[in-house]
Write a protein that holds these residues in place. Structure first.
Motif, short mmCIF file in Angstrom:
data_model
loop_
_atom_site.label_atom_id
_atom_site.label_comp_id
_atom_site.label_asym_id
_atom_site.label_seq_id
_atom_site.Cartn_x
_atom_site.Cartn_y
_atom_site.Cartn_z
N LEU A 76 0.84 -1.20 0.00
CA LEU A 76 0.00 0.00 0.00
C LEU A 76 0.87 1.24 0.00
O LEU A 76 2.02 1.22 0.42
CB LEU A 76 -0.90 0.02 1.24
CG LEU A 76 -1.76 -1.21 1.50
CD1 LEU A 76 -2.56 -1.02 2.79
CD2 LEU A 76 -2.69 -1.50 0.33
N GLY A 77 0.28 2.34 -0.44
CA GLY A 77 1.00 3.61 -0.42
C GLY A 77 0.35 4.62 -1.32
O GLY A 77 -0.35 4.26 -2.27
N PRO A 78 0.58 5.90 -1.06
CA PRO A 78 -0.01 6.96 -1.89
C PRO A 78 0.73 7.09 -3.21
O PRO A 78 1.74 6.43 -3.46
CB PRO A 78 0.18 8.21 -1.02
CG PRO A 78 1.43 7.92 -0.24
CD PRO A 78 1.41 6.44 0.04
N ASN A 79 0.22 7.97 -4.07
CA ASN A 79 0.92 8.29 -5.31
C ASN A 79 2.33 8.80 -5.02
O ASN A 79 2.53 9.59 -4.10
CB ASN A 79 0.16 9.38 -6.08
CG ASN A 79 -0.95 8.80 -6.94
OD1 ASN A 79 -0.88 7.65 -7.36
ND2 ASN A 79 -1.98 9.58 -7.17
N ASN B 125 -6.00 1.52 -2.86
CA ASN B 125 -7.28 1.23 -2.23
C ASN B 125 -7.08 0.21 -1.11
O ASN B 125 -7.23 -1.00 -1.30
CB ASN B 125 -8.26 0.71 -3.27
CG ASN B 125 -9.68 0.59 -2.73
OD1 ASN B 125 -9.89 0.48 -1.53
ND2 ASN B 125 -10.65 0.62 -3.63
N ALA B 126 -6.74 0.71 0.07
CA ALA B 126 -6.43 -0.18 1.19
C ALA B 126 -7.65 -0.99 1.61
O ALA B 126 -7.53 -2.16 1.98
CB ALA B 126 -5.90 0.63 2.37
N ARG B 127 -8.81 -0.37 1.58
CA ARG B 127 -10.01 -1.07 2.02
C ARG B 127 -10.25 -2.33 1.19
O ARG B 127 -10.62 -3.37 1.72
CB ARG B 127 -11.22 -0.13 1.93
CG ARG B 127 -12.48 -0.67 2.60
CD ARG B 127 -13.63 0.29 2.44
NE ARG B 127 -13.33 1.60 3.01
CZ ARG B 127 -13.45 1.90 4.30
NH1 ARG B 127 -13.84 0.96 5.15
NH2 ARG B 127 -13.18 3.10 4.74
N GLU C 276 6.12 4.54 1.71
CA GLU C 276 5.99 6.00 1.65
C GLU C 276 7.36 6.62 1.38
O GLU C 276 8.34 6.30 2.05
CB GLU C 276 5.40 6.55 2.94
CG GLU C 276 5.06 8.03 2.84
CD GLU C 276 4.23 8.50 4.02
OE1 GLU C 276 4.61 9.51 4.62
OE2 GLU C 276 3.23 7.84 4.34
N ARG C 277 7.42 7.48 0.36
CA ARG C 277 8.65 8.17 -0.01
C ARG C 277 9.81 7.19 -0.22
O ARG C 277 10.95 7.45 0.17
CB ARG C 277 9.01 9.21 1.03
CG ARG C 277 7.96 10.30 1.19
CD ARG C 277 8.32 11.28 2.28
NE ARG C 277 7.23 12.25 2.49
CZ ARG C 277 7.24 13.17 3.43
NH1 ARG C 277 8.27 13.28 4.26
NH2 ARG C 277 6.23 14.00 3.56
N GLY C 278 9.49 6.06 -0.83
CA GLY C 278 10.53 5.10 -1.18
C GLY C 278 11.00 4.21 -0.06
O GLY C 278 11.99 3.49 -0.22
N ARG C 279 10.30 4.22 1.09
CA ARG C 279 10.70 3.39 2.22
C ARG C 279 9.50 2.64 2.78
O ARG C 279 8.37 3.13 2.73
CB ARG C 279 11.31 4.25 3.33
CG ARG C 279 12.61 4.94 2.94
CD ARG C 279 13.18 5.70 4.11
NE ARG C 279 14.45 6.35 3.79
CZ ARG C 279 15.18 7.02 4.67
NH1 ARG C 279 14.76 7.14 5.93
NH2 ARG C 279 16.32 7.57 4.29
N PHE D 177 -4.76 7.16 8.01
CA PHE D 177 -4.12 7.70 6.82
C PHE D 177 -4.71 7.13 5.54
O PHE D 177 -4.94 7.86 4.57
CB PHE D 177 -2.62 7.43 6.87
CG PHE D 177 -1.85 8.13 5.78
CD1 PHE D 177 -1.87 9.51 5.67
CD2 PHE D 177 -1.10 7.41 4.87
CE1 PHE D 177 -1.16 10.17 4.67
CE2 PHE D 177 -0.39 8.05 3.87
CZ PHE D 177 -0.42 9.43 3.76
N TYR D 178 -4.99 5.81 5.52
CA TYR D 178 -5.43 5.18 4.29
C TYR D 178 -6.93 4.97 4.19
O TYR D 178 -7.47 4.81 3.12
CB TYR D 178 -4.71 3.85 4.09
CG TYR D 178 -3.25 4.08 3.80
CD1 TYR D 178 -2.84 4.48 2.55
CD2 TYR D 178 -2.30 3.98 4.79
CE1 TYR D 178 -1.51 4.75 2.28
CE2 TYR D 178 -0.97 4.24 4.54
CZ TYR D 178 -0.59 4.63 3.28
OH TYR D 178 0.72 4.91 3.03
N LEU D 179 -7.63 4.95 5.33
CA LEU D 179 -9.07 4.74 5.28
C LEU D 179 -9.85 5.94 5.77
O LEU D 179 -11.07 5.93 5.83
CB LEU D 179 -9.47 3.50 6.10
CG LEU D 179 -8.79 2.19 5.66
CD1 LEU D 179 -9.36 1.03 6.45
CD2 LEU D 179 -9.00 1.94 4.18
#
Length: 258
Positions: free
Chosen positions: A34-37, A199-201, A214-217, A236-238
């Protein structure tokens, strides 16, 4: 099945996309990333699938091992022959070919009888795809295109399936269908699965373990249950935080990975 150790990836020699990422996928296991753009998820998929050079990227440090063998610098053909199939984001199909022709292209290494049986299995699993089997793939809906990609992946006879953003742009009902299909394929075919998602859910309902990038880690690693019980991950994700400035400030303070 898959072991990534301290992987660092750069683009054009200067843009650091992954900074020491490690993860594992065991035999028969389903793992979500999982992770943001911009977190580096697609860069990791490209590194695993041997596609980095096509995007002006390279592995700066670290290792990728597939099925117990070194695969850090293998090309996509070599990796595919080992048993890994990656479905990339953006639904890369032969858009001017029909679903039948796309499936034939994906299964070109199979003997004719096996290819015929494989295509029959795909159409039995995806009846809507059968109904549109002679139309150009570019005119299929997003959900139908995702079904076609899953069918094409099946015809490569994978041992490990990597799927990048399968829910992107799909209606909630179709997202559920895609996730149910992935779960069924994993169960019926004995596949290992790396599901790369925003889409974590949707993802948490079909996987055993979770990594958050996140940010490559990697900033979180644990079971799906642990992820759902972790307040930071859920907020954060939901989006389960309370409304208001005070709560937002509290969340920023609690967000352990910043």
């Amino acid at each position: 099945m898959l072991s990534v150790e301290n992987l660092k990836v750069v683009y054009r020699g200067v843009i650091l996309a992954l900074d020491g990422v490690s993860l594992e996928v065991g035999e028969g296991e389903a793992v979500a990333l999982l992770g943001p753009n911009g977190a580096g998820k697609s860069s990791l998929v490209r590194a695993i699938a041997g596609l980095l050079p096509k995007f002006e990227g390279r592995v700066l440090d670290g290792k990728v091992r597939l099925f117990g063998r070194e695969a850090t610098h293998l090309d996509p053909v070599g990796i595919s022959q080992m048993g890994l199939t990656a479905i990339l984001e953006g639904r890369p199909l032969f858009r001017y070919l029909t679903p039948v022709e796309n499936l034939m292209a994906a299964g070109h290494r199979l003997p004719p009888k096996a290819l015929k049986e494989g295509m029959e299995e795909v159409f039995a699993r995806f009846p809507r795809l059968y109904e549109r089997r002679h139309e150009q793939a570019g005119y299929l809906s997003g959900g139908e295109q995702q079904m076609l990609l899953l069918g094409m992946a099946l015809l490569t006879r994978p041992r490990l399936l990597v799927v990048d953003e399968p829910s992107l742009g799909l209606a909630p009902k179709l997202v559920g269908e895609v996730m149910q299909t992935l779960e069924a394929l994993r169960r019926e075919k004995g596949l290992s699965l790396l599901l790369v998602e925003q889409n974590a859910r949707a993802a948490l309902g079909v996987v055993d373990r979770v990594y958050v990038l996140e940010r490559g880690r990697v900033v979180f690693e644990g079971s799906a249950k642990e992820a759902m019980e972790d307040q930071d991950v859920m907020e954060f994700y939901l989006g389960k935080e309370e409304v208001g400035f005070r709560q937002a400030r509290r969340y920023r303070r609690r967000k352990r990975w910043v």
